[in-house]
Design a protein around this motif. Sequence first.
Motif, PDB file in Angstrom:
ATOM      1  N   UNK A 280      15.178  -7.439  -7.076  1.00 24.33           N
ATOM      2  CA  UNK A 280      14.111  -8.285  -6.618  1.00 24.33           C
ATOM      3  C   UNK A 280      13.918  -9.467  -7.363  1.00 24.33           C
ATOM      4  N   UNK A 281      13.691 -10.697  -6.490  1.00 27.60           N
ATOM      5  CA  UNK A 281      13.537 -11.895  -7.131  1.00 27.60           C
ATOM      6  C   UNK A 281      12.226 -12.260  -7.623  1.00 27.60           C
ATOM      7  N   UNK A 282      11.116 -11.784  -6.839  1.00 28.90           N
ATOM      8  CA  UNK A 282       9.691 -12.139  -6.841  1.00 28.90           C
ATOM      9  C   UNK A 282       8.949 -10.825  -6.946  1.00 28.90           C
ATOM     10  N   UNK A 283       7.992 -10.953  -7.793  1.00 29.34           N
ATOM     11  CA  UNK A 283       7.162  -9.589  -7.762  1.00 29.34           C
ATOM     12  C   UNK A 283       5.880  -9.906  -7.131  1.00 29.34           C
ATOM     13  N   UNK A 284       5.880  -9.599  -5.670  1.00 28.25           N
ATOM     14  CA  UNK A 284       4.585  -9.954  -5.127  1.00 28.25           C
ATOM     15  C   UNK A 284       3.597  -8.765  -5.025  1.00 28.25           C
ATOM     16  N   UNK A 285       2.507  -9.041  -4.938  1.00 28.02           N
ATOM     17  CA  UNK A 285       1.418  -7.839  -5.051  1.00 28.02           C
ATOM     18  C   UNK A 285       1.250  -6.863  -3.841  1.00 28.02           C
ATOM     19  N   UNK A 286       1.192  -5.942  -4.147  1.00 26.39           N
ATOM     20  CA  UNK A 286       0.884  -4.886  -3.138  1.00 26.39           C
ATOM     21  C   UNK A 286      -0.380  -4.140  -3.035  1.00 26.39           C
ATOM     22  N   UNK A 287      -1.093  -4.153  -1.863  1.00 32.55           N
ATOM     23  CA  UNK A 287      -2.435  -3.477  -1.814  1.00 32.55           C
ATOM     24  C   UNK A 287      -2.395  -2.274  -0.959  1.00 32.55           C
ATOM     25  N   UNK A 288      -3.482  -1.588  -1.062  1.00 35.49           N
ATOM     26  CA  UNK A 288      -3.482  -0.179  -0.456  1.00 35.49           C
ATOM     27  C   UNK A 288      -3.469  -0.333   1.192  1.00 35.49           C
ATOM     28  N   UNK A 289      -3.831  -1.578   1.758  1.00 30.67           N
ATOM     29  CA  UNK A 289      -3.783  -1.724   3.187  1.00 30.67           C
ATOM     30  C   UNK A 289      -2.324  -1.624   3.600  1.00 30.67           C
ATOM     31  N   UNK A 290      -1.262  -2.175   2.637  1.00 34.38           N
ATOM     32  CA  UNK A 290       0.136  -1.795   3.205  1.00 34.38           C
ATOM     33  C   UNK A 290       0.348  -0.406   3.593  1.00 34.38           C
ATOM     34  N   UNK A 291      -0.119   0.351   2.545  1.00 37.31           N
ATOM     35  CA  UNK A 291       0.071   2.039   2.780  1.00 37.31           C
ATOM     36  C   UNK A 291      -0.681   2.512   4.043  1.00 37.31           C
ATOM     37  N   UNK A 292      -1.701   2.041   4.402  1.00 37.06           N
ATOM     38  CA  UNK A 292      -2.486   2.548   5.570  1.00 37.06           C
ATOM     39  C   UNK A 292      -1.794   2.183   6.694  1.00 37.06           C
ATOM     40  N   UNK A 293      -1.112   0.758   6.614  1.00 37.81           N
ATOM     41  CA  UNK A 293      -0.462   0.578   7.883  1.00 37.81           C
ATOM     42  C   UNK A 293       0.519   1.322   8.404  1.00 37.81           C
ATOM     43  N   UNK A 294       1.143   1.921   7.281  1.00 48.99           N
ATOM     44  CA  UNK A 294       2.358   2.665   7.549  1.00 48.99           C
ATOM     45  C   UNK A 294       1.976   3.966   7.564  1.00 48.99           C
ATOM     46  N   UNK A 295       0.707   4.512   7.598  1.00 52.14           N
ATOM     47  CA  UNK A 295       0.341   6.017   7.660  1.00 52.14           C
ATOM     48  C   UNK A 295       0.841   6.854   6.489  1.00 52.14           C
ATOM     49  N   UNK A 296       1.031   6.146   5.259  1.00 51.22           N
ATOM     50  CA  UNK A 296       1.315   6.733   4.204  1.00 51.22           C
ATOM     51  C   UNK A 296       0.278   7.551   3.424  1.00 51.22           C
ATOM     52  N   UNK A 297       0.523   8.472   2.422  1.00 53.43           N
ATOM     53  CA  UNK A 297      -0.427   9.024   1.680  1.00 53.43           C
ATOM     54  C   UNK A 297      -1.208   7.970   1.059  1.00 53.43           C
ATOM     55  N   UNK A 298      -2.534   8.141   0.634  1.00 57.96           N
ATOM     56  CA  UNK A 298      -3.207   7.186   0.019  1.00 57.96           C
ATOM     57  C   UNK A 298      -3.536   7.928  -1.269  1.00 57.96           C
ATOM     58  N   UNK A 299      -2.859   8.925  -1.881  1.00 54.54           N
ATOM     59  CA  UNK A 299      -2.809   9.491  -3.314  1.00 54.54           C
ATOM     60  C   UNK A 299      -1.979   8.562  -4.119  1.00 54.54           C
ATOM     61  N   UNK A 300      -2.714   7.728  -5.057  1.00 65.64           N
ATOM     62  CA  UNK A 300      -2.068   6.947  -5.825  1.00 65.64           C
ATOM     63  C   UNK A 300      -0.779   7.408  -6.644  1.00 65.64           C
ATOM     64  N   UNK A 301      -0.796   8.882  -7.081  1.00 64.98           N
ATOM     65  CA  UNK A 301       0.204   9.288  -7.926  1.00 64.98           C
ATOM     66  C   UNK A 301       1.645   9.599  -6.901  1.00 64.98           C
ATOM     67  N   UNK A 302       1.388   9.405  -5.495  1.00 66.48           N
ATOM     68  CA  UNK A 302       2.691   9.593  -4.518  1.00 66.48           C
ATOM     69  C   UNK A 302       3.282   8.341  -4.357  1.00 66.48           C
ATOM     70  N   UNK A 303       2.366   7.277  -4.351  1.00 71.49           N
ATOM     71  CA  UNK A 303       2.757   5.892  -3.758  1.00 71.49           C
ATOM     72  C   UNK A 303       2.937   4.856  -5.007  1.00 71.49           C
ATOM     73  N   UNK A 304       2.693   5.269  -6.346  1.00 71.08           N
ATOM     74  CA  UNK A 304       2.956   4.479  -7.064  1.00 71.08           C
ATOM     75  C   UNK A 304       4.134   4.471  -8.002  1.00 71.08           C
ATOM     76  N   UNK A 305       4.531   3.435  -8.594  1.00 70.02           N
ATOM     77  CA  UNK A 305       5.782   3.304  -9.399  1.00 70.02           C
ATOM     78  C   UNK A 305       5.492   3.668 -10.887  1.00 70.02           C
TER      79      UNK A 305
END
Length: 385
Positions: A181-206
Amino acid sequence: MVVGHLIEVAFRGNRKEFFSWDGEQPPPLRAAIIVDADRGEDFGRVHSTGELAEVRCNGCAHGCGTTPPPRKALRLATKEDEKLDRELTALNEQARRASMERVKSNGLVMKLTDAEWQWDRRKLTLFFTAEKRVDFRGLVRDLAAQFKTRIELKQIGVRDEAKRLSGVGRCGREYCSASWLPDLRPVNLGVAKDQKLSLNPQQISGACGRLMCCLRYEHEFYVQSRRKFPKEGKILVTSRGEEKVVSCDIFHERVTLRTVEGDTRVIGLAELKAEVEGEVASSESEGAVGVVVGIEATLDSATVAMLDTAEYALPVGAGVGGLVEVVPDAVDAGTESSAADGESAQRRKRRRGRRGGRRLRAAEGKGLDDAADSAEDAPEDESDT
């Protein structure tokens, strides 16, 4: 005339920079190379050359764009140079541990992530993370006196820390930030909402504690696809009456609907659009024709003959209101009353539509008061029909 080549060189900690190479042919990939560095020389390996290097230079955050790189690659490294670089690996860890002791003695709230000696040992760079601003001027003096070299401290974020240290993610592969990955772009919670993913930070955090970088890879696809579908919760008028949009399946292009009675069905997106457009067209045509027929039914033969003349002809494009306006005073009272009946029928139809929406919301559980109101309106509907 020798034309310079653009090459990308990778250093320790996944650090990459661009240099110019004056040889006739660019060096091979992964070749050890000595480059011009800050007040000295540094050791690295060739990461990309040719067109790939030009593309990366224009698109990467560490690229120089259209301007030529400020530094040059000096020569290919020898066996002795590679041996000296391997010795620096152990020296880097020793420098980090010694620096951590100095940090504790100075009482600074900071975490030393990594230490990197320049290949010629003329500079020691320390990378650290901290939540607040840190005054490390005293620490720099202590470290310069201890290591007898130039000290440079760089504050980085948690994403950059994961990029330098690397590791294996939950997908079983190396971190994207450390591998490609060349650039580290910011990722917000709205990205997970648009994809209907779980909003639990432990499941979508690295591993860095922030939202995973891979959440952005398919985000644009989800945004473009959802524009074709109605919003969830919207009430549509279909062949079965008023139905609420429950969910949308963008991969199979299907929509789940629910009626007032609670019955659900799954319908294709194309079929749903055809039903909605057909109901809108039929409701408009039935409303307009019904009023006109109701008016003409009460007209006598003399009035009809009058309306057929050029003086009382209905202008092109006029609606029901236009027909009522052009009727002269000679028209009997039955005509005016029929026109009023037609307009009142339209108003009752609109009221029934609003009451139907209220009944649907009451059935969804909005409140007992709305349910009671809809129950009171039921006899009035029967009288209207």
